[in-house]
Scaffold this motif. Structure first.
Motif, PDB file in Angstrom:
ATOM      1  N   VAL A   1      11.474   6.251 -12.051  1.00 39.75           N
ATOM      2  CA  VAL A   1      11.705   5.095 -12.925  1.00 39.75           C
ATOM      3  C   VAL A   1      12.326   5.498 -14.258  1.00 39.75           C
ATOM      4  O   VAL A   1      13.368   4.967 -14.654  1.00 39.75           O
ATOM      5  CB  VAL A   1      10.392   4.313 -13.151  1.00 39.75           C
ATOM      6  N   ALA A   2      11.675   6.403 -14.964  1.00 38.71           N
ATOM      7  CA  ALA A   2      12.157   6.786 -16.300  1.00 38.71           C
ATOM      8  C   ALA A   2      13.601   7.289 -16.269  1.00 38.71           C
ATOM      9  O   ALA A   2      14.433   6.795 -17.041  1.00 38.71           O
ATOM     10  CB  ALA A   2      11.219   7.809 -16.933  1.00 38.71           C
ATOM     11  N   PRO A   3      13.948   8.233 -15.383  1.00 42.69           N
ATOM     12  CA  PRO A   3      15.339   8.703 -15.368  1.00 42.69           C
ATOM     13  C   PRO A   3      16.342   7.601 -15.009  1.00 42.69           C
ATOM     14  O   PRO A   3      17.418   7.528 -15.596  1.00 42.69           O
ATOM     15  CB  PRO A   3      15.353   9.800 -14.310  1.00 42.69           C
ATOM     16  N   PHE A   4      15.999   6.747 -14.057  1.00 41.14           N
ATOM     17  CA  PHE A   4      16.925   5.706 -13.627  1.00 41.14           C
ATOM     18  C   PHE A   4      17.252   4.740 -14.763  1.00 41.14           C
ATOM     19  O   PHE A   4      18.397   4.343 -14.947  1.00 41.14           O
ATOM     20  CB  PHE A   4      16.367   4.929 -12.427  1.00 41.14           C
ATOM     21  N   PHE A   5      16.223   4.356 -15.514  1.00 40.77           N
ATOM     22  CA  PHE A   5      16.415   3.376 -16.573  1.00 40.77           C
ATOM     23  C   PHE A   5      16.656   4.000 -17.944  1.00 40.77           C
ATOM     24  O   PHE A   5      16.702   3.292 -18.951  1.00 40.77           O
ATOM     25  CB  PHE A   5      15.217   2.419 -16.635  1.00 40.77           C
ATOM     26  N   GLY A   6      16.822   5.312 -17.997  1.00 41.79           N
ATOM     27  CA  GLY A   6      17.123   5.976 -19.256  1.00 41.79           C
ATOM     28  C   GLY A   6      15.975   5.937 -20.247  1.00 41.79           C
ATOM     29  O   GLY A   6      16.195   5.854 -21.456  1.00 41.79           O
ATOM     30  N   LEU A   7      14.760   5.992 -19.734  1.00 42.79           N
ATOM     31  CA  LEU A   7      13.567   5.966 -20.577  1.00 42.79           C
ATOM     32  C   LEU A   7      12.895   7.330 -20.569  1.00 42.79           C
ATOM     33  O   LEU A   7      13.093   8.110 -19.639  1.00 42.79           O
ATOM     34  CB  LEU A   7      12.554   4.939 -20.036  1.00 42.79           C
ATOM     35  N   THR A   8      12.084   7.576 -21.561  1.00 44.42           N
ATOM     36  CA  THR A   8      11.225   8.750 -21.492  1.00 44.42           C
ATOM     37  C   THR A   8      10.045   8.372 -20.607  1.00 44.42           C
ATOM     38  O   THR A   8       9.775   7.176 -20.384  1.00 44.42           O
ATOM     39  CB  THR A   8      10.698   9.156 -22.886  1.00 44.42           C
ATOM     40  N   PHE A   9       9.334   9.372 -20.126  1.00 38.64           N
ATOM     41  CA  PHE A   9       8.146   9.099 -19.313  1.00 38.64           C
ATOM     42  C   PHE A   9       7.161   8.252 -20.109  1.00 38.64           C
ATOM     43  O   PHE A   9       6.588   7.290 -19.593  1.00 38.64           O
ATOM     44  CB  PHE A   9       7.502  10.412 -18.856  1.00 38.64           C
ATOM     45  N   SER A  10       6.997   8.584 -21.382  1.00 34.65           N
ATOM     46  CA  SER A  10       6.059   7.862 -22.242  1.00 34.65           C
ATOM     47  C   SER A  10       6.444   6.385 -22.369  1.00 34.65           C
ATOM     48  O   SER A  10       5.585   5.503 -22.296  1.00 34.65           O
ATOM     49  CB  SER A  10       6.016   8.521 -23.622  1.00 34.65           C
ATOM     50  N   GLN A  11       7.728   6.107 -22.541  1.00 34.32           N
ATOM     51  CA  GLN A  11       8.184   4.719 -22.651  1.00 34.32           C
ATOM     52  C   GLN A  11       7.928   3.961 -21.354  1.00 34.32           C
ATOM     53  O   GLN A  11       7.436   2.827 -21.373  1.00 34.32           O
ATOM     54  CB  GLN A  11       9.676   4.662 -22.981  1.00 34.32           C
ATOM     55  N   ALA A  12       8.271   4.575 -20.226  1.00 39.14           N
ATOM     56  CA  ALA A  12       8.065   3.929 -18.928  1.00 39.14           C
ATOM     57  C   ALA A  12       6.583   3.661 -18.690  1.00 39.14           C
ATOM     58  O   ALA A  12       6.201   2.583 -18.213  1.00 39.14           O
ATOM     59  CB  ALA A  12       8.637   4.792 -17.809  1.00 39.14           C
ATOM     60  N   LYS A  13       5.759   4.623 -19.034  1.00 37.41           N
ATOM     61  CA  LYS A  13       4.311   4.480 -18.843  1.00 37.41           C
ATOM     62  C   LYS A  13       3.764   3.345 -19.701  1.00 37.41           C
ATOM     63  O   LYS A  13       2.968   2.532 -19.233  1.00 37.41           O
ATOM     64  CB  LYS A  13       3.611   5.792 -19.189  1.00 37.41           C
ATOM     65  N   LYS A  14       4.205   3.263 -20.953  1.00 37.38           N
ATOM     66  CA  LYS A  14       3.729   2.197 -21.843  1.00 37.38           C
ATOM     67  C   LYS A  14       4.146   0.821 -21.341  1.00 37.38           C
ATOM     68  O   LYS A  14       3.384  -0.139 -21.436  1.00 37.38           O
ATOM     69  CB  LYS A  14       4.247   2.429 -23.264  1.00 37.38           C
ATOM     70  N   ILE A  15       5.342   0.719 -20.795  1.00 36.03           N
ATOM     71  CA  ILE A  15       5.788  -0.560 -20.226  1.00 36.03           C
ATOM     72  C   ILE A  15       4.953  -0.893 -18.998  1.00 36.03           C
ATOM     73  O   ILE A  15       4.436  -2.004 -18.853  1.00 36.03           O
ATOM     74  CB  ILE A  15       7.292  -0.515 -19.875  1.00 36.03           C
ATOM     75  N   GLU A  16       4.798   0.065 -18.109  1.00 33.89           N
ATOM     76  CA  GLU A  16       4.061  -0.150 -16.858  1.00 33.89           C
ATOM     77  C   GLU A  16       2.620  -0.584 -17.109  1.00 33.89           C
ATOM     78  O   GLU A  16       2.090  -1.450 -16.419  1.00 33.89           O
ATOM     79  CB  GLU A  16       4.089   1.116 -16.003  1.00 33.89           C
ATOM     80  N   TYR A  17       1.992   0.018 -18.084  1.00 30.53           N
ATOM     81  CA  TYR A  17       0.585  -0.271 -18.354  1.00 30.53           C
ATOM     82  C   TYR A  17       0.371  -1.306 -19.454  1.00 30.53           C
ATOM     83  O   TYR A  17      -0.747  -1.499 -19.918  1.00 30.53           O
ATOM     84  CB  TYR A  17      -0.166   1.036 -18.659  1.00 30.53           C
ATOM     85  N   GLY A  18       1.442  -1.989 -19.866  1.00 28.95           N
ATOM     86  CA  GLY A  18       1.329  -3.067 -20.840  1.00 28.95           C
ATOM     87  C   GLY A  18       0.870  -2.622 -22.215  1.00 28.95           C
ATOM     88  O   GLY A  18       0.213  -3.376 -22.926  1.00 28.95           O
ATOM     89  N   GLU A  19       1.228  -1.399 -22.587  1.00 32.44           N
ATOM     90  CA  GLU A  19       0.817  -0.880 -23.888  1.00 32.44           C
ATOM     91  C   GLU A  19       1.787  -1.261 -25.004  1.00 32.44           C
ATOM     92  O   GLU A  19       1.556  -0.912 -26.154  1.00 32.44           O
ATOM     93  CB  GLU A  19       0.664   0.644 -23.811  1.00 32.44           C
ATOM     94  N   VAL A  20       2.864  -1.953 -24.672  1.00 35.47           N
ATOM     95  CA  VAL A  20       3.789  -2.476 -25.678  1.00 35.47           C
ATOM     96  C   VAL A  20       3.803  -3.986 -25.547  1.00 35.47           C
ATOM     97  O   VAL A  20       3.579  -4.524 -24.467  1.00 35.47           O
ATOM     98  CB  VAL A  20       5.225  -1.909 -25.515  1.00 35.47           C
ATOM     99  N   LYS A  21       4.073  -4.649 -26.652  1.00 35.20           N
ATOM    100  CA  LYS A  21       4.077  -6.116 -26.645  1.00 35.20           C
ATOM    101  C   LYS A  21       5.466  -6.681 -26.428  1.00 35.20           C
ATOM    102  O   LYS A  21       5.636  -7.785 -25.940  1.00 35.20           O
ATOM    103  CB  LYS A  21       3.516  -6.653 -27.960  1.00 35.20           C
ATOM    104  N   ASP A  22       6.488  -5.912 -26.816  1.00 39.86           N
ATOM    105  CA  ASP A  22       7.851  -6.402 -26.706  1.00 39.86           C
ATOM    106  C   ASP A  22       8.800  -5.208 -26.696  1.00 39.86           C
ATOM    107  O   ASP A  22       8.403  -4.101 -27.031  1.00 39.86           O
ATOM    108  CB  ASP A  22       8.182  -7.330 -27.872  1.00 39.86           C
TER     109      ASP A  22
END
Length: 109
Positions: free
Chosen positions: A45-66
């Motif tokens: 996921v992270a490499p495909f969408f140009g995200l860091t692992f941390s960013q992808a994880k935060k999105i997946e687990y709802g740790e960001v609001k927007d």
């Protein structure tokens, strides 16, 4: 990942929260039945969408609001490109199957 939201181009179809939309886009990336979710996020996921692992994880687990509009637009674009490639692969597969059927039918003559 910043929680500041820029103005974004509206998504086609129903309105969706930016984080939910990004998380939904993640589902387009196949995950093996025995592949742990964190490995899937890190390796696919992270490499495909140009995200860091941390960013992808935060999105997946709802740790960001927007998400920033630019980040969401990039995720949308990558998803669109992936879907277009899938359609092309499907068309090529169909062409190959038709050609194979033709060759099999001419073999019996």
């Amino acid at each position: 990942m910043s929680r500041i939201r820029e103005n974004s181009s509206p998504s086609k179809g129903t309105k969706m929260n930016a984080v939910a939309e990004a998380k939904s886009a993640f589902r387009w990336i196949p995950r093996g039945a025995d592949q742990p979710k964190l490995n899937w996020l890190r390796e696919s996921v992270a490499p495909f969408f140009g995200l860091t692992f941390s960013q992808a994880k935060k999105i997946e687990y709802g740790e960001v609001k927007d998400l920033r509009a630019s980040r969401l637009d990039y995720i949308r674009e990558k998803l669109k490109q992936g879907q277009e490639r899938a359609v092309k692969r499907g068309e090529r597969t169909h062409d190959i199957k038709e050609r194979l059927a033709y060759l099999r039918s001419t073999q019996g003559s």
